[in-house]
Scaffold this motif. Structure first.
Motif, short mmCIF file in Angstrom:
data_model
loop_
_atom_site.label_atom_id
_atom_site.label_comp_id
_atom_site.label_asym_id
_atom_site.label_seq_id
_atom_site.Cartn_x
_atom_site.Cartn_y
_atom_site.Cartn_z
N GLN A 35 22.10 47.18 -11.23
CA GLN A 35 21.08 48.04 -10.62
C GLN A 35 19.78 47.27 -10.42
O GLN A 35 18.73 47.60 -10.97
CB GLN A 35 20.85 49.28 -11.49
CG GLN A 35 22.12 50.04 -11.84
CD GLN A 35 22.94 50.43 -10.62
OE1 GLN A 35 22.42 51.03 -9.69
NE2 GLN A 35 24.22 50.08 -10.62
N TRP B 49 23.85 47.53 -16.62
CA TRP B 49 22.85 48.23 -15.80
C TRP B 49 21.87 47.23 -15.19
O TRP B 49 21.54 47.30 -14.01
CB TRP B 49 22.11 49.25 -16.65
CG TRP B 49 21.25 50.22 -15.88
CD1 TRP B 49 21.63 51.40 -15.32
CD2 TRP B 49 19.85 50.09 -15.61
NE1 TRP B 49 20.56 52.01 -14.71
CE2 TRP B 49 19.45 51.23 -14.88
CE3 TRP B 49 18.89 49.12 -15.92
CZ2 TRP B 49 18.14 51.43 -14.46
CZ3 TRP B 49 17.58 49.31 -15.49
CH2 TRP B 49 17.22 50.45 -14.77
N CYS C 278 26.67 53.00 -14.85
CA CYS C 278 25.87 52.45 -15.94
C CYS C 278 24.62 53.28 -16.20
O CYS C 278 23.99 53.80 -15.27
CB CYS C 278 25.44 51.01 -15.62
SG CYS C 278 26.80 49.87 -15.29
N GLU C 279 24.27 53.39 -17.46
CA GLU C 279 23.02 54.01 -17.88
C GLU C 279 22.21 52.99 -18.66
O GLU C 279 22.76 52.24 -19.48
CB GLU C 279 23.29 55.25 -18.74
CG GLU C 279 24.05 56.34 -18.00
CD GLU C 279 24.31 57.56 -18.89
OE1 GLU C 279 23.44 57.88 -19.71
OE2 GLU C 279 25.39 58.16 -18.76
N ALA C 280 20.92 52.94 -18.41
CA ALA C 280 20.07 51.89 -18.97
C ALA C 280 20.12 51.84 -20.50
O ALA C 280 20.08 50.77 -21.10
CB ALA C 280 18.63 52.07 -18.50
#
Length: 301
Positions: free
Chosen positions: A262, A258, A249-251
């Motif tokens: 995270q 994400w 995942c990327e913010a």
């Protein structure tokens, strides 16, 4: 050695092994995404447990989790021969091997034996990928997708994932489906079937998530309430496992997934501060099963 992770939070998760095989080939990308010491320690621990479980004890003793590419390639080959990686993992591995071959050629600094090893493994994986796709197309994709969905949601309902937050359980369910027969059907079936499957998934996951918080599907709650609604077994191991499963995942691209996975970082700006079960599920389904993810068009996660 005790398999605490595999016997604890990972005991009912089938997506661990295919994801692990793909992760082994990511190398520097893993350092970029999982840069904390805690994340690196988790990956090393999981590696040791999987190697012990698959009786590759010589690799355990050698401390295989290094950045030596040839060792990781050999390990992927061994694991793929012992376990069925599944179609998604095979396509990810094939794509990564092709990328590594291209990188090796462009640098003009071929390590003795590496080019040969890459070519051999790439050919074998590509053949397996073609055979797997052919076999899947000859069986009822939608039937298999339905069977896996029933199994996954039964695990959720019976409390197999109570160690995670409520949206964490939803993420686990979607990841299990993505790496399994359901994901195969979404990628390989025609667009109308894939759309139908995802619509059914949204409806089912929304009902389960709403039921777990004792509210209607459209009732909004603060994201704090969703993310802190952790049940019985929630230890650091569960949080670390969830973070590893969501390390793709990327913010900015996957703000909801994400934020759910995270937890050691701040919540993404794109995470809605008030959200219903329906809004959470709709977002996670779109982030995990993007519309463009079909044959040859998948992102590398």
């Amino acid at each position: 050695m005790t398999n605490a992770l595999l016997e604890g939070p990972g005991r009912t998760l089938e997506c661990i092994y295919p994801k692990f095989m793909v992760s082994l080939l990511q190398g520097e990308d893993l350092k970029r995404v999982n840069g904390t010491l805690q994340q690196q320690q988790f990956r090393e621990r999981l590696t040791q447990e999987i190697l012990a479980q698959t009786q590759l004890r010589a690799w355990v003793m050698a401390g295989v989790f290094s950045e030596h590419l040839m060792m990781r390639l050999t390990l992927v080959e061994k694991l793929a021969g012992m376990l069925d990686p599944g179609h998604l993992a095979l396509t990810r591995i094939a794509a990564r091997l092709t990328q590594l071959q291209q990188t090796d050629v462009s640098r003009g600094q071929t390590v003795p034996g590496l080019a040969r090893q890459l070519a051999s493994l790439s050919e074998g994986v590509s053949q397996r990928c073609i055979a797997k796709e052919r076999a899947l197309s000859q069986r009822g994709l939608t039937v298999q997708a339905g069977e896996q969905s029933e199994q996954v949601f039964t695990r959720w309902l019976t409390g197999a994932w109570d160690g995670w937050s409520l949206p964490g359980r939803c993420f686990i369910a979607l990841e299990e489906l993505r790496w399994g027969a359901f994901g195969d059907a979404c990628r390989l079936a025609n667009p109308d079937v894939a759309l139908m499957l995802k619509d059914n998934l949204r409806a089912m996951a929304t009902n389960y998530l709403a039921h777990s918080i004792h509210a209607a599907p459209t009732t909004r709650h603060s994201y704090h309430q969703w993310l802190s609604a952790t049940a019985t077994a929630g230890s650091g191991e569960y949080s670390d496992m969830l973070s590893w499963l969501g390390d793709w995942c990327e913010a900015d691209k996957h703000p909801v997934c994400w934020s759910v996975t995270q937890r050691w970082q701040t919540v993404a700006l794109g995470m809605p501060r008030l959200c219903s079960a329906k809004r959470l599920v709709d977002a996670m389904v779109e982030e995990i099963f993007p519309p463009h993810e079909r044959r040859g068009e998948s992102e590398d996660y």
